[in-house]
Design an enzyme around this catalytic site. Structure first.
Site, PDB file in Angstrom:
ATOM      1  N   GLU A  70       0.819  -1.209   0.000  1.00  0.00           N
ATOM      2  CA  GLU A  70       0.000   0.000   0.000  1.00  0.00           C
ATOM      3  C   GLU A  70       0.856   1.263   0.000  1.00  0.00           C
ATOM      4  O   GLU A  70       0.538   2.241  -0.675  1.00  0.00           O
ATOM      5  CB  GLU A  70      -0.937   0.002   1.211  1.00  0.00           C
ATOM      6  N   CYS A 225     -12.235   1.957 -15.205  1.00  0.00           N
ATOM      7  CA  CYS A 225     -12.604   3.365 -15.045  1.00  0.00           C
ATOM      8  C   CYS A 225     -11.325   4.208 -14.942  1.00  0.00           C
ATOM      9  O   CYS A 225     -11.069   4.885 -13.945  1.00  0.00           O
ATOM     10  CB  CYS A 225     -13.477   3.548 -13.803  1.00  0.00           C
ATOM     11  N   CYS A 232     -16.225   2.082 -20.591  1.00  0.00           N
ATOM     12  CA  CYS A 232     -17.556   2.072 -19.977  1.00  0.00           C
ATOM     13  C   CYS A 232     -18.347   0.812 -20.334  1.00  0.00           C
ATOM     14  O   CYS A 232     -19.166   0.343 -19.536  1.00  0.00           O
ATOM     15  CB  CYS A 232     -18.333   3.317 -20.380  1.00  0.00           C
ATOM     16  N   CYS A 235     -17.714  -1.830 -17.829  1.00  0.00           N
ATOM     17  CA  CYS A 235     -17.880  -1.449 -16.427  1.00  0.00           C
ATOM     18  C   CYS A 235     -19.144  -2.060 -15.842  1.00  0.00           C
ATOM     19  O   CYS A 235     -20.240  -1.909 -16.401  1.00  0.00           O
ATOM     20  CB  CYS A 235     -17.944   0.065 -16.305  1.00  0.00           C
ATOM     21  N   CYS A 241     -24.092   4.837 -13.469  1.00  0.00           N
ATOM     22  CA  CYS A 241     -23.076   5.891 -13.516  1.00  0.00           C
ATOM     23  C   CYS A 241     -23.658   7.198 -14.051  1.00  0.00           C
ATOM     24  O   CYS A 241     -24.096   7.287 -15.210  1.00  0.00           O
ATOM     25  CB  CYS A 241     -21.901   5.448 -14.379  1.00  0.00           C
TER      26      CYS A 241
END
Length: 382
Positions: A70, A225, A232, A235, A241
């Protein structure tokens, strides 16, 4: 990242599981869509099929490996991080090893990733964990936030992916997804917009599979995205959206107001002795490239000359300039003018010490060097 729907401990987190075939169900338009239920369901279904399940920090998945990944992934893409992560954990496989490592080793392993404050904070936090938490990362949000280099989103990612504890995250990928799905205007870095996004992130947090939910959000932003040319059609949240429905995917999230980057200049001296060693100088403990080894640097030619004559008797007039190197930072650009000088006479002040050292080519790989300095020392003419 989880392989189990209800993984209770990190010990089972890295175990592979058999994936169930899932059937996607249509999501109604956002005006009638129960976002807190439908969005997690749709995204987790997509994640089971298309998410990233084989990243190196997932096998085995331990709090230390999650934390390291991370921190490395802050401001850096997965494709870049993988090699650095593997090299880092090979040298320093656990938190006690990191805490016991000398700073030069930590910075050398980090060299090339940039944003070296992350590495120094990582090292300091490991030492604090040895002092305060028996050599382990704490499983507590407040204790995590008390460690240097760990913010709210990083803490949430550690909790969810290490222990499957429900905790929201809000990294750059997640901000982009939420701004588009919910039609949030404004730059996500402003306090008002960020507060709104945190509220949404908390509302969407599912009761089950928080580790997978965390990874699914990051994967969607990284692979579908995306910042430019989002896919799209692929997605799972396309029907919910707002940005897609209103044709605003290229506008959201709003960019930060652009400012022209100022240009700074510096002269760096590549000083080599008769044995082919190069002289390195330790950077100050704060500021740019803090505590890294670098080349002697001055703002201009005249100050470089004065620095040189404080340490050497002659030779500066034979300096050979190399092609200038332009290096970009987040707030300015740095134009580096390298000067190569063969040094024959050494004054006593240049003997190896805490701030200056003669370094063989073989020793360079074991030191933390700024990326442009490493590049200069690898150039054939350098």
């Amino acid at each position: 990242m989880s392989r189990q729907a209800n993984r209770a401990t990190a010990a089972t987190a890295g175990q592979p599981r058999k994936r169930r075939a899932t059937r996607a169900t249509p999501c109604p338009p956002v005006s009638t869509c129960d976002a807190s239920n439908v969005i997690p369901e749709r995204l987790l279904e997509w994640f089971d099929r298309h998410g990233r399940h084989d990243l190196p920090w997932q096998h085995p998945r331990t709090p230390y490996r999650v934390w390291l990944s991370e921190v490395m992934l802050q401001q850096t893409q997965v494709s870049v991080v993988i090699d650095y992560f593997n090299r880092f954990v090979t040298a320093l496989p656990d938190l006690p090893a990191l805490a016991a490592a000398p700073q030069d080793q930590v910075l050398a392993l980090w060299s090339g990733l940039g944003y070296y404050t992350r590495a120094r904070h990582l090292h300091t936090a490991a030492k604090l964990c040895m002092e305060r938490h028996a050599g382990e990362l704490p499983r507590d949000i407040d204790a995590l936030l008390a460690l240097p280099g760990i913010g709210r989103s990083t803490a949430g990612a550690i909790l969810s992916q290490s222990w499957n504890d429900p905790a929201p995250i809000l990294d750059g990928n997640v901000k982009r997804v939420l701004c588009r799905v919910f039609g949030i205007a404004g730059w996500p870095g402003t306090p008002a917009v960020e507060k709104q996004l945190w509220t949404i992130a908390e509302t969407l947090l599912p009761r089950e599979r928080p580790a997978d939910w965390t990874q699914a959000q990051m994967d969607l932003g990284a692979t579908v995205c995306t910042h430019a040319n989002p896919d799209c059609k692929a997605c799972p949240l396309r029907e919910a959206c707002v940005a897609r429905a209103k044709g605003r995917t290229s506008e959201l999230p709003a960019p930060r107001a652009a400012k022209p980057l100022p240009l700074r200049e510096a002269h760096m001296l590549i000083l080599r002795d008769g044995d082919g060693r190069v002289l390195l100088e330790r950077r100050p403990p704060v500021g740019l490239w803090a505590s890294l080894w670098s080349l002697p640097e001055q703002p201009d030619l005249e100050q470089s000359r004065r620095w040189y004559h404080r340490h050497f008797q002659s030779g500066f007039d034979h300096a050979q300039p190399l092609q200038p190197l332009l290096h970009g930072f987040s707030h300015y650009k740095l134009k580096i003018q390298p000067l190569v000088i063969a040094v024959n006479v050494e004054r006593a002040v240049i003997a190896d010490n805490g701030q200056l050292r003669w370094t063989t080519p073989a020793e360079l790989s074991g030191l933390g060097l700024p990326a442009p300095v490493r590049k200069l020392l690898q150039e054939p003419k350098a």
